[in-house]
Design an enzyme around this catalytic site. Structure first.
Site, PDB file in Angstrom:
ATOM      1  N   THR A   1      67.137  33.005 -22.086  1.00 35.20           N
ATOM      2  CA  THR A   1      68.109  33.636 -22.978  1.00 35.20           C
ATOM      3  C   THR A   1      67.407  34.467 -24.042  1.00 35.20           C
ATOM      4  O   THR A   1      67.851  35.565 -24.390  1.00 35.20           O
ATOM      5  CB  THR A   1      69.008  32.574 -23.633  1.00 35.20           C
ATOM      6  N   ASP A   2      66.310  33.961 -24.573  1.00 34.58           N
ATOM      7  CA  ASP A   2      65.516  34.754 -25.519  1.00 34.58           C
ATOM      8  C   ASP A   2      65.015  36.038 -24.876  1.00 34.58           C
ATOM      9  O   ASP A   2      65.078  37.119 -25.480  1.00 34.58           O
ATOM     10  CB  ASP A   2      64.313  33.941 -26.016  1.00 34.58           C
TER      11      ASP A   2
END
Length: 418
Positions: free
Chosen positions: A191-192
């Site tokens: 997600t980062d």
């Protein structure tokens, strides 16, 4: 494009973003991933860090980079993955003098990237309204867990939490009914990474808009929004059908067979994308009749009867080693492959040919490994100029470029501002 370059000793830069100046106030991964990508594309990125400590990821080890004598340097592998081609400046912006330094930088910058909590930079006069007032052309990208608005806006957000909250872990892992079943996070902070990529796209779009309007703008980017957006076909599977997708391990919800299978010496992947490929697979497995069997002849039928078909395929793949199946199936155009560990990845002939491992000079270690940028341009190539910088390595040079003389720099250092 730029408002005026901050000092940059590399005059031979040729990337498509040459001349762009980025003030990087971000830490950890999502923001640094975006700014590293901008730096790879030629932008000058000034990474602002806390004096004495720096980016949190500098301390996220082991493993640590080792020096020429084999001793741990204190430069963590985590930090090294997301900070090449940048210049490190240490500034304590809780002090007015530190804020003044960053204001000077912001006046010359094209882009600011930050990932503080909502409102966290306002007390230091580093928020978007304050910086935009002195530089109306500024693109200001804020990365937070949940965005600038909404009931969760004040919460801290971390990749692991967002993978759970945003639904990814409900889709990842084996079913509860199987051994080892249960929700599972992805093995990297996906997600980062995705947020960093969306941030880069948003910044480039805002720069294109500025070229037409002359005005900058504020980008509000949330990890949760990105995670939900990247649920892709699984999100639409739910929204269209109303049925909540379940964990299938390595299987695909819409395509069969599209998962891992056992071999005589380990495991392999089959990724059969259409009925013609399935017919060729069936032939190689010794069961050409499967291609005309009503329960298996079409993908829709195979999805409906996966519980019957998958064990039949596995029974056959177990008979031969992985290398045999890959040779046989590739020869007839059936997509397949091994499940490599990272040692196998970086020794793979295609990965080696594409030069995905690069080495850059490093002041402590002599050289440091890096994973290459995957973008290939024909005219404006990605450049690998500098290893991830030591903490504060460029502070004096950058301050001199802003007009600070030696006595002023010494005074800032004595006060702990830099």
């Amino acid at each position: 494009m730029a408002n005026g370059s901050v000092t940059d000793p590399d005059a031979c830069r040729s990337g498509p973003l040459t001349g762009l100046v980025v003030l990087d106030l971000s830490r950890i991964l999502a923001g640094p991933w975006a700014t590293q990508l901008l730096a790879d594309l030629g932008a000058e990125v000034i990474k602002v860090e806390r004096p004495g400590r720096g980016d949190d990821t500098r301390h996220w080890g082991p493993p640590w980079l080792r020096d020429r004598e084999g001793r741990a340097t204190g430069e963590s592998a985590y930090y090294l993955c997301a900070n090449r081609n940048k210049r490190s400046v240490t500034v304590d912006f809780t002090q007015p003098e530190g804020q003044a330094v960053l204001h000077r930088l912001a006046q010359r910058a094209d882009v600011v990237v930050e990932n503080f909590k909502v409102g966290g930079l306002a007390p230091y006069r580093l928020d978007y309204p304050t910086l935009a007032a002195c530089n109306p052309r500024l693109i200001y990208c804020s990365i937070t867990g949940f965005g600038q608005t909404g009931p969760y806006a004040g919460r801290a957000g971390y990749d692991f939490l967002i993978q759970g909250l945003g639904g990814l872990m409900s889709l990842t892992g084996r079913p509860d009914s199987e051994p080892g079943g249960g929700p599972m996070k992805v093995g990297v902070a996906l997600t980062d990474i995705l947020t960093g990529l969306y941030a880069t796209v948003a910044i480039l779009a805002a720069l294109a808009a500025r070229a037409q309007t002359g005005r900058g703008q504020h980008i509000d980017l949330a990890l949760l929004d990105v995670q939900v957006a990247c649920l892709a076909n699984q999100a639409l599977n739910y929204l269209v059908s109303g049925s909540v997708p379940q964990r299938l391990g390595n299987a695909h919800p819409n395509i069969v067979p599209y998962q891992d299978f056992p071999s005589a010496d380990g495991h392999m992947i089959l990724a059969v994308g259409n009925d013609a490929q399935f017919a060729r697979l069936a032939e190689q497995l010794g069961h050409p009749e499967w291609a005309t069997e009503p329960r298996f002849a079409t993908n829709a039928a195979r999805v409906a009867h996966r519980d019957l078909l998958i064990p039949l395929i596995a029974q056959e793949t177990r008979r031969r080693p992985t290398a045999y199946w890959i040779r046989a199936l590739e020869a007839v155009g059936v997509p397949c492959g091994p499940i490599n560990d990272l040692a196998a990845v970086f020794s793979d002939s295609q990965v080696v040919h594409r030069e995905m491992k690069r080495m850059l000079p490093h002041p402590l270690a002599g050289e440091v490994p890096q994973v290459a940028n995957p973008i290939r341009f024909s005219e404006t190539p990605v450049t690998y100029r500098n290893a991830p910088p030591l903490l504060g390595a460029d502070t004096d040079d950058v301050l001199r470029s802003l007009g600070y003389d030696a006595s002023e720099i010494a005074a800032l250092r004595q006060k702990g501002v830099i």
